[in-house]
Design an enzyme around this catalytic site. Structure first.
Site, PDB file in Angstrom:
ATOM      1  N   GLU A  45     -11.331   0.781  -3.583  1.00 20.48           N
ATOM      2  CA  GLU A  45     -10.591   1.178  -2.374  1.00 20.48           C
ATOM      3  C   GLU A  45      -9.354   1.960  -2.774  1.00 20.48           C
ATOM      4  O   GLU A  45      -9.136   2.241  -3.948  1.00 20.48           O
ATOM      5  CB  GLU A  45     -10.211  -0.064  -1.560  1.00 20.48           C
ATOM      6  CG  GLU A  45      -9.358  -1.058  -2.335  1.00 20.48           C
ATOM      7  CD  GLU A  45      -9.171  -2.400  -1.632  1.00 20.48           C
ATOM      8  OE1 GLU A  45      -9.660  -2.571  -0.501  1.00 20.48           O
ATOM      9  OE2 GLU A  45      -8.534  -3.278  -2.220  1.00 20.48           O
TER      10      GLU A  45
ATOM     11  N   ASP B  63       0.819  -1.216   0.000  1.00 22.79           N
ATOM     12  CA  ASP B  63       0.000   0.000   0.000  1.00 22.79           C
ATOM     13  C   ASP B  63       0.852   1.265   0.000  1.00 22.79           C
ATOM     14  O   ASP B  63       0.675   2.150   0.848  1.00 22.79           O
ATOM     15  CB  ASP B  63      -0.924   0.024   1.238  1.00 22.79           C
ATOM     16  CG  ASP B  63      -1.750  -1.243   1.384  1.00 22.79           C
ATOM     17  OD1 ASP B  63      -2.217  -1.755   0.351  1.00 22.79           O
ATOM     18  OD2 ASP B  63      -1.931  -1.710   2.521  1.00 22.79           O
TER      19      ASP B  63
END
Ligand SMILES: *[C@@H]1O[C@H](CO)[C@@H](O)[C@H](O)[C@H]1NC(C)=O
Ligand SMILES: *[C@@H]1O[C@H](CO)[C@@H](O)[C@H](O)[C@H]1NC(C)=O
Ligand SMILES: *[C@@H]1O[C@H](CO)[C@@H](O)[C@H](O)[C@H]1NC(C)=O
Ligand SMILES: *[C@@H]1O[C@H](CO)[C@@H](O)[C@H](O)[C@H]1NC(C)=O
Ligand SMILES: *[C@@H]1O[C@H](CO)[C@@H](O)[C@H](O)[C@H]1NC(C)=O
Ligand SMILES: *[C@@H]1O[C@H](CO)[C@@H](O)[C@H](O)[C@H]1NC(C)=O
Ligand SMILES: *[C@@H]1O[C@H](CO)[C@@H](O)[C@H](O)[C@H]1NC(C)=O
Length: 589
Positions: A218, A43
């Protein structure tokens, strides 16, 4: 402050640079290799900050690992150095101490720089809670004026949002917003609310985009460019279907028009070694060129062997005025925009990402910045160079072992474990272990640790002399049974692991300091070995074991040392010395 003056001068050059170089952006090119941050660095969120001496900074997710939210910096996009961690003291976010489940902890940070401040917005997730329980998502903001100073990072400022992957955006009209993903109250989507980052006050959340139909939209970020709001998101879930998609609007609130070229980045349905590409961020370098970062797993489409988990990759991006950006596809070897001149002069305490470890726990030293615990450590359990065992790390045992209570939070007595990320396909990790257990099930050793439910351990453990390959918890042993230290391999995973192996320590090694070693000797297997530290020619391989049992979920392997009494009584410490991690090669295709 001198630094500000220098930074101001440098930033002026940075502003001029695009004008000078802008005419020929293709004139030079770089060759580089992915991943740029190998090992457990998922991420990614990266920025370029001219005000801080033209430096690139990247943050990544850390789940239950502590210190959390590693920050890497680079001046040349080639040499990345760990400069510290945003989450570096328990008072900042006490609840990380108690998260249950291996998928809990810090998810998806967004790092941004705005008007002199660094901002880090993220979510502390407790995956033990169901979706509808608002306490599952603890969304937080950290702020700092100096990314190199751990104490400059504030305590968490909490804000209300029942979702994750939160990211701040400063609009041109002076308003500040947070965009986030996947709230349960509405169908999964991308949501936006006005926010005060200093207080955590947020307005009404509104769904601004539902994505292109992939599962779990997301990882959103919004970029303002040429009068457009460009929305970047990930879809498809963080597995083989992962992809990066984009949409844009003239208003931050939408409606967002879908990029016809979606997905802009994915390796789904390819045979590439780099899979699960998604969860991206974008930044522009000092020459005006754009780069994208994302997570990816080196697994191939078989998706069975990827102990390093989700790593940070980088690709060049072309972003023409008024157009959607075009992302280069991801490979192990890349050519991209010209890099800034090589420069490894970076402040900060950690190692360069490619460095191995030669750590001797000298008197007066501290544990290296890249060493990591699982949740908050009990500091007294880790003593460097105690006076009776100088140049060692003393580990006091925890009552619970690395699995603890069904893989959940181990309680206030903690788990004695400290390690470093596996960052190379091939490596050798080894330590000396000086340990004289006295009581049943006292144990210390090395672990290939992914989560509390996925680890492969080789340790010295006190067991009855006549034990064969059976383990003892559950057996009712009499006090008359003779106990001797034995070598034990034990693994746990959701996929099959080899049976436990228990072997008596050879007579000639007894009472000696042992060397324990784990080596990744090919893309899919580790060997785990032991021998007397003063006669390494006698090293014995205890087993070869597949890395499939530690290829799972959101995190990546941490190699480290542990000390436990496996739920029994005991207090015998272990002394670790000559900690070595030797990188021996990366597989990139
Ligand atoms: C974690 O799980 C344990 C065991 O299931 C439970 O007793 C405990 O309350 C949970 N802790 C939190 C903080 O949810
Ligand atoms: C997203 O989907 C929900 C449920 O189908 C719908 O009510 C909403 O209008 C959609 N929002 C946007 C911005 O497309
Ligand atoms: C991969 O292929 C499957 C099956 O054809 C398809 O449903 C999916 O959309 C494809 N994924 C991507 C990201 O192209
Ligand atoms: C120790 O580890 C084993 C195997 O992973 C596990 O079954 C057991 O519950 C653990 N015990 C304690 C007390 O931590
Ligand atoms: C180990 O030896 C003790 C005493 O000789 C005996 O009582 C016990 O059954 C043995 N245990 C195993 C597992 O063989
Ligand atoms: C084991 O021994 C203890 C004490 O000697 C006794 O209280 C306990 O009931 C025994 N447990 C089993 C499973 O036999
Ligand atoms: C790695 O070595 C093991 C034997 O120890 C073998 O079974 C496995 O196929 C090898 N993996 C690769 C990718 O060559």
């Amino acid at each position: 402050m001198a630094r500000v003056t220098v930074a101001a001068a440098v930033s002026l050059i940075a502003v001029l640079a695009p004008l000078v170089l802008g005419t020929k952006p293709h004139a030079q090119s770089s060759t580089y290799y992915n991943p740029i941050l190998p090992g457990f660095h998922p991420d990614p969120s990266c920025i370029f900050v001219p005000e801080w001496d033209d430096t690139f900074f990247c943050a990544s997710s850390s789940f239950n690992a502590f210190p959390g939210i590693p920050l890497h910096a680079s001046k040349d996009l080639q040499n990345w150095k760990l400069i510290g961690h945003v989450l570096n003291r328990p008072e900042q976010l006490p609840r990380l101490a108690e998260t249950n489940r291996s998928t809990s902890g810090i998810w998806a940070p967004t790092l941004r720089f705005n008007e002199g401040n660094f901002w880090l917005v993220t979510t502390l997730v407790d995956d033990d809670r169901v979706d509808t329980d608002s306490s599952r998502w603890d969304n937080v903001i950290f702020k700092s004026e100096d990314p190199y100073d751990p104490y400059a990072w504030t305590e968490a400022i909490h804000f209300d949002f029942e979702g994750y992957d939160t990211s701040p955006v400063w609009d041109s009209d002076g308003k500040t917003y947070i965009v986030g993903g996947h709230a349960w109250k509405v169908s999964p989507g991308i949501l936006l609310a006005e926010a005060n980052l200093d207080t955590g006050e947020v307005g009404e959340w509104e769904v601004i985009w539902n994505g292109t139909g992939g599962t779990a939209p997301e990882g959103p970020h919004i970029f303002l460019k040429d009068g457009w709001y460009y929305l970047l998101a990930a879809e498809g879930g963080t597995g083989l279907e992962h992809m990066v998609t984009m949409a844009r609007s003239k208003s931050i609130h939408g409606p967002y028009e879908v990029n016809p070229a979606n997905p802009v980045l994915t390796n789904a349905n390819t045979t590439n070694y780099f899979q699960t590409v998604g969860h991206a961020d974008l930044f522009q370098d000092g020459a005006g060129n754009w780069w994208g970062v994302a997570l990816s797993t080196r697994s191939g489409p078989e998706y069975l062997y990827y102990p390093m988990g989700r790593e940070t990759i980088m690709v060049p991006v072309t972003w023409a005025d008024n157009e959607f950006p075009i992302w280069s596809s991801l490979n192990g070897e890349m050519s991209g925009w010209a890099f800034p001149q090589e420069n490894v002069e970076l402040a900060g305490t950690g190692p360069l990402i490619s460095e191995g470890d030669i750590i001797n726990f000298e008197p007066g030293s501290t544990l290296p910045a890249h060493f990591t615990y699982w949740r908050y450590p009990i500091p007294e359990s880790y003593i460097i160079s105690p006076s009776d065992h100088t140049n060692t790390l003393r580990l006091n045992p925890s009552k619970l072992n690395l699995t603890a209570l069904n893989g959940n939070y181990a309680g206030p007595s903690g788990q004695t474990f400290v390690g470093r990320r596996q960052q190379d396909t091939l490596f050798t990790y080894s330590v000396n272990l000086d340990f004289s257990p006295a009581l049943l099930e006292e144990e210390s050793g090395i672990s290939v640790f992914l989560t509390q439910n996925h680890h492969l351990d080789l340790g010295v453990v006190m067991l009855p002399a006549n034990s064969s390959t059976t383990t003892f918890p559950g057996t009712n042993l009499t006090t008359s049974t003779e106990l001797i230290p034995q070598l034990r391999f034990r693994g746990i995973s959701y996929v099959q692991v080899p049976d436990d192996i228990v072997v008596p320590i050879p007579e000639s090694w007894s009472g000696k300091t042992l060397r324990l070693e784990v080596k990744a000797y090919n893309m899919t297997h580790y060997s785990m070995s032991a021998g007397p530290a003063d006669a390494l020619s006698q090293m014995k391989t205890i087993l070869d074991v597949s890395n499939a049992p530690v290829s799972w979920g959101f995190s990546g392997v941490i190699l480290g040392v542990y000390c436990t009494t496996n739920g029994y009584e005991g207090s015998t410490p272990a002394y670790i010395s000559e900690w070595r991690y030797i990188p021996q090669g990366q597989f990139r295709n």
